[in-house]
Design a protein around this motif. Sequence first.
Motif, mmCIF file in Angstrom:
data_model
loop_
_atom_site.group_PDB
_atom_site.id
_atom_site.type_symbol
_atom_site.label_atom_id
_atom_site.label_comp_id
_atom_site.label_asym_id
_atom_site.label_seq_id
_atom_site.Cartn_x
_atom_site.Cartn_y
_atom_site.Cartn_z
ATOM 1 N N ARG A 242 13.578 22.492 75.696
ATOM 2 C CA ARG A 242 13.162 21.237 76.311
ATOM 3 C C ARG A 242 14.384 20.588 76.944
ATOM 4 N NH1 ARG A 242 11.287 15.700 73.306
ATOM 5 N NH2 ARG A 242 10.345 14.645 75.102
ATOM 6 N N ASP B 94 1.993 18.024 83.954
ATOM 7 C CA ASP B 94 1.407 17.238 85.047
ATOM 8 C C ASP B 94 0.823 15.922 84.538
ATOM 9 O OD1 ASP B 94 2.033 19.150 86.941
ATOM 10 O OD2 ASP B 94 0.165 20.266 86.587
ATOM 11 N N ASP C 23 3.357 12.626 72.547
ATOM 12 C CA ASP C 23 4.267 13.429 71.717
ATOM 13 C C ASP C 23 3.568 14.687 71.196
ATOM 14 O OD1 ASP C 23 6.260 11.625 72.093
ATOM 15 O OD2 ASP C 23 6.289 10.845 70.042
HETATM 16 N N1 LIG Z 1 5.106 10.595 74.621
HETATM 17 C C1 LIG Z 1 6.272 10.846 75.208
HETATM 18 N N2 LIG Z 1 6.419 10.563 76.505
HETATM 19 C C2 LIG Z 1 7.596 10.833 77.110
HETATM 20 C C3 LIG Z 1 8.653 11.410 76.406
HETATM 21 N N3 LIG Z 1 9.691 11.580 77.278
HETATM 22 C C4 LIG Z 1 9.271 11.112 78.464
HETATM 23 N N4 LIG Z 1 8.004 10.652 78.399
HETATM 24 C C5 LIG Z 1 7.178 10.067 79.446
HETATM 25 O O1 LIG Z 1 6.809 11.067 80.358
HETATM 26 C C6 LIG Z 1 6.386 10.403 81.563
HETATM 27 C C7 LIG Z 1 6.787 11.198 82.754
HETATM 28 O O2 LIG Z 1 6.213 10.596 83.856
HETATM 29 P P1 LIG Z 1 6.513 11.022 85.353
HETATM 30 O O3 LIG Z 1 7.957 11.454 85.442
HETATM 31 O O4 LIG Z 1 6.041 9.939 86.220
HETATM 32 O O5 LIG Z 1 5.695 12.323 85.587
HETATM 33 P P2 LIG Z 1 4.152 12.653 85.418
HETATM 34 O O6 LIG Z 1 3.365 11.488 85.008
HETATM 35 O O7 LIG Z 1 4.071 13.840 84.515
HETATM 36 O O8 LIG Z 1 3.731 13.045 86.855
HETATM 37 P P3 LIG Z 1 3.984 14.416 87.609
HETATM 38 O O9 LIG Z 1 5.183 15.070 86.962
HETATM 39 O O10 LIG Z 1 4.233 14.038 89.010
HETATM 40 O O11 LIG Z 1 2.762 15.239 87.430
HETATM 41 C C8 LIG Z 1 7.008 9.020 81.527
HETATM 42 O O12 LIG Z 1 5.986 8.078 81.388
HETATM 43 C C9 LIG Z 1 7.869 9.037 80.269
HETATM 44 O O13 LIG Z 1 7.871 7.809 79.606
HETATM 45 C C10 LIG Z 1 8.471 11.694 75.025
HETATM 46 O O14 LIG Z 1 9.339 12.208 74.308
HETATM 47 N N5 LIG Z 1 7.267 11.394 74.471
#
Ligand SMILES: Nc1nc2c(ncn2[C@@H]2O[C@H](COP(=O)(O)OP(=O)(O)OP(=O)(O)O)[C@@H](O)[C@H]2O)c(=O)[nH]1
Length: 310
Positions: free
Chosen positions: A211, A174, A189
């Motif tokens: 994952r 979340d 990460d």
């Molecule tokens: N640090 C990190 N961030 C990641 C990685 N893969 C994806 N993200 C980030 O995860 C975030 C997911 O954001 P959203 O899809 O908006 O979802 P959320 O913020 O969790 O919101 P909800 O799912 O609605 O609760 C994005 O900002 C991506 O850049 C990763 O391997 N490492």
Amino acid sequence: GALLATLSASELLVALYDAQDRLCWCNDAYAQRFLDGLTLPLPFAELLRHDFRRGIGVRIDCGDIEAFLSDILPRRRQQPFRAIEVDTLDGRWWRMAETLLPEGWLLCVATDITPLKRGELRLREARAQAETEARTDMLTGAPNRRHVFEFGAATLSRCAAAGQACSVALIDLDHFKQINDRHGHDVGDAVLRAFAGQARARLRGRDLFGRLGGEEFLLLLPGVRQEQAREVTQRLRQALQPLALHQGALHYAFSAGVAQAAPGDDMDRLIARADRALYRAKLLGRGRTELASEGDDDGGGSGLNTAASS
Ligand SMILES: Nc1nc2c(ncn2[C@@H]2O[C@H](COP(=O)(O)OP(=O)(O)OP(=O)(O)O)[C@@H](O)[C@H]2O)c(=O)[nH]1
């Protein structure tokens, strides 16, 4: 004379056995490896027994020389020519070519193939490693999307064939974007790694946690109905440890959508149902698990929309 002198000095191992399988002549290289100062002629089996006692010569994995002999002797002298690979206790590998000669003589010529074997071994290790990496998410060490889908497809078929239930939980952290934005990508990460570690630590042998990408994970639970699968996610949620940071503990949470395989489901369709349940869990305030319901199936064209047969 000249031939014999050449063979004697050769790095090849050369030996000549008579019709009674007695070693009658060998060159220096063969003598050094196997003969241990014994005098010729010498029965082949005696030579092997002697070498075994002395801890030299051919590697015998079973540790039982008589069992080894009764394994290899029946295969010796069965063909006019054969080449076998053997390794010796000094760590070298040999290609041994055995040629049957007139009147029952057997010529044995061994070539050192150690460098080849080591290359082959390195190649095999590199290949195994590449195969593992192709199936592993490098950030968390968890199985990646490709592996989850392949393993999941096989698991679904197996469960369907055995008349067993099979459930998936699609898990999404979340407000993960906020974690990244507030604490930086490295902390994001670290959260992903910590979460994956905790989830995997709780699995039973036949479960799979992987994952799918980003902050999305899948739990595959063969033999489990969706209500139990929901409990699995709830126990995981309750046990979830915050991430320790210098500034204090970083609490995080996840939402999950659970679906149980229906007849005819493939991974795509099952996960699509779990995804709709996950979407509801997000809408309903996050930090919770929702079960898929019949309306979650878009039919996928087959109309076999009998949802979970619980
Ligand atoms: N640090 C990190 N961030 C990641 C990685 N893969 C994806 N993200 C980030 O995860 C975030 C997911 O954001 P959203 O899809 O908006 O979802 P959320 O913020 O969790 O919101 P909800 O799912 O609605 O609760 C994005 O900002 C991506 O850049 C990763 O391997 N490492």
